[in-house]
Design an enzyme around this catalytic site. Structure first.
Site, PDB file in Angstrom:
ATOM      1  N   PHE A 132       0.867  -1.185   0.000  1.00 23.17           N
ATOM      2  CA  PHE A 132       0.000   0.000   0.000  1.00 23.17           C
ATOM      3  C   PHE A 132       0.901   1.232   0.000  1.00 23.17           C
ATOM      4  O   PHE A 132       1.709   1.406   0.908  1.00 23.17           O
ATOM      5  CB  PHE A 132      -0.919   0.034   1.221  1.00 23.17           C
ATOM      6  CG  PHE A 132      -1.838   1.222   1.213  1.00 23.17           C
ATOM      7  CD1 PHE A 132      -3.034   1.187   0.507  1.00 23.17           C
ATOM      8  CD2 PHE A 132      -1.503   2.389   1.884  1.00 23.17           C
ATOM      9  CE1 PHE A 132      -3.878   2.290   0.467  1.00 23.17           C
ATOM     10  CE2 PHE A 132      -2.344   3.494   1.859  1.00 23.17           C
ATOM     11  CZ  PHE A 132      -3.536   3.436   1.143  1.00 23.17           C
ATOM     12  N   ASP A 217       9.374   2.622   1.574  1.00 17.05           N
ATOM     13  CA  ASP A 217       8.190   3.320   2.075  1.00 17.05           C
ATOM     14  C   ASP A 217       8.102   3.054   3.579  1.00 17.05           C
ATOM     15  O   ASP A 217       7.678   1.978   4.005  1.00 17.05           O
ATOM     16  CB  ASP A 217       6.957   2.786   1.341  1.00 17.05           C
ATOM     17  CG  ASP A 217       5.655   3.425   1.823  1.00 17.05           C
ATOM     18  OD1 ASP A 217       5.639   3.983   2.946  1.00 17.05           O
ATOM     19  OD2 ASP A 217       4.653   3.341   1.091  1.00 17.05           O
ATOM     20  N   LYS A 246       2.637   9.863   8.468  1.00 21.06           N
ATOM     21  CA  LYS A 246       1.881   9.404   9.633  1.00 21.06           C
ATOM     22  C   LYS A 246       2.345  10.059  10.927  1.00 21.06           C
ATOM     23  O   LYS A 246       1.881  11.124  11.269  1.00 21.06           O
ATOM     24  CB  LYS A 246       1.909   7.877   9.717  1.00 21.06           C
ATOM     25  CG  LYS A 246       1.004   7.203   8.668  1.00 21.06           C
ATOM     26  CD  LYS A 246       0.743   5.770   8.992  1.00 21.06           C
ATOM     27  CE  LYS A 246      -0.178   5.119   7.948  1.00 21.06           C
ATOM     28  NZ  LYS A 246      -1.544   5.610   7.982  1.00 21.06           N
TER      29      LYS A 246
END
Length: 391
Positions: A132, A217, A246
């Site tokens: 993702f 990532d 995040k």
């Protein structure tokens, strides 16, 4: 309009609760009910809710200046970039507003780097199945989950997906147009999938062998989630590009694309940008977050807390046959069931525990890094009772 969600687009399956206050691992709803937050805003609130240093930094900066644009120097941005670079392989940082934007920047930087270095035909990026990387069109196309991509055809060209952890399959997929490898050190949205030992080292070797860039990532795995500031620092691998977001600013929107100076040099004035990226408020929050993680010893306690959580979850596995597997690293944990996890998640929610359901059968737990041992034990006890009552 009587329907509370009526004026909102229905792209979220929202739970019927609104939280009005948070402190550490705990949240309170409008009725005063207390919840244990073992999702932490999907890995955003790594310092817990309303960390005093972050709150003070935001209040202080809000009284000075909120936005000036990247047409001018932003001293806090320069300081944050320097501090982040000191923590890892990177020399330079581009700031944006989200993980998707950070990955979008990484994808563009890969293509620009290849063009600048006489290989304009190399534009493909190899990513992993079940990965993702975001919900913009480029990051959606990079993502290896069909359910995320449904309805958005045609996807952007330039991405190949291979099984996560399969080094041989990845090397076989390299072709004349391949420019880079993009992977998560641990797949978070796919239910905490951990690759085989030596996976990143093998990818680094393949990238070097074929003159490709290695992009990690670390949007979910970064900022201390696994017990190192960056997950790849459990090994010796250094990527060429890394993305973060995040938890980087404790809930104030921020993303970052970090790179070596050799690669970052391909971003020249006008080649990429962001109106809000790296604004003073977000940088103040991020600097306070980084200081708390590194200088206040928060990071030091993650491994011990993670071991307590994993031990508790392993106890669940020994008590409940429907627990298929427990996996994780640090405070990034998953409980895979031999049944739907949605009912478990829903009942746990009704009993004051917040977790998420991934891939249909997996519970994901991402508590704040400041979670106490007592709170870990309470969360495991709630799951134990739910599994006992349900099955």
């Amino acid at each position: 309009m009587s329907e509370p969600f009526g004026a909102l687009m229905s792209n979220y399956a929202r739970m019927p609760v609104a939280f009005v206050r948070g402190e550490g691992t705990r949240l309170w709803d409008e009725e005063g009910k207390e919840y244990l937050d073992f999702l932490a805003g999907i890995g955003v609130n790594n310092l817990g809710h309303c960390h005093p240093k972050v709150v003070a930094a935001i209040r202080d900066q809000a009284g000075k200046v909120l936005h000036t644009s990247n047409l001018y120097r932003i001293p806090l941005q320069e300081k944050l970039a320097r501090r982040l670079a000191e923590t890892c392989f990177a020399d330079q940082v581009f700031f944006c507003n989200s993980g998707a934007e950070a990955n979008e920047a990484a994808i563009k930087l890969v293509r620009k780097y290849m063009k600048d270095h006489g290989r304009p035909g190399r534009f493909e990026i190899i990513t992993a199945c079940n990965s993702f990387h975001g919900r913009t069109m480029a990051t959606l196309s990079a993502t290896g989950q069909e359910k995320i991509q449904q309805g958005y055809d045609p996807l952007l060209p330039g991405f190949r997906h291979v099984p996560f952890g399969d080094v041989a399959a990845l090397e076989r997929s390299i072709g004349p147009y391949t420019a880079a490898i993009l992977v998560e050190p641990i797949q978070g949205e796919a239910g905490i999938n951990i690759p085989p030992e030596g996976y990143l080292e093998a990818l680094r070797a393949i990238a070097d062998k074929h003159s490709l860039l290695l992009v990690l990532d670390e949007v979910q795995t970064g900022m201390g989630r696994t017990g190192r500031l960056w997950c790849h620092q459990w090994g010796s691998v250094k990527p060429d590009i890394m993305t973060a977001s995040k938890a980087i600013a404790s809930g104030v929107p921020m993303g970052a694309c970090l790179a070596t100076s050799a690669v970052a040099a391909s971003f020249t004035p006008g080649s990429h940008g962001s109106t809000f990226g790296g604004g003073p408020l977000a940088c103040a929050a991020a600097l306070a977050t980084l200081e708390a993680l590194l200088d206040d010893g928060v990071l030091d306690g993650v491994v011990l807390r993670g071991e307590r959580l994993m031990a508790g979850l392993q106890t669940l596995k020994s008590r409940h046959k429907l627990v298929k597997e427990v996996r994780g690293r640090g405070l990034m944990a998953a409980v895979e069931l031999n049944a739907s996890a949605e009912d478990v998640r829903a009942i746990a929610f009704s009993r004051g525990l917040l977790v998420s359901c991934q891939m249909g059968t997996t519970l994901r737990l991402l508590p704040p890094l400041t979670v106490s041992f007592d709170e870990i034990d309470r969360a495991v006890a709630v799951l134990d009772h739910v599994l006992t009552d349900l099955f």
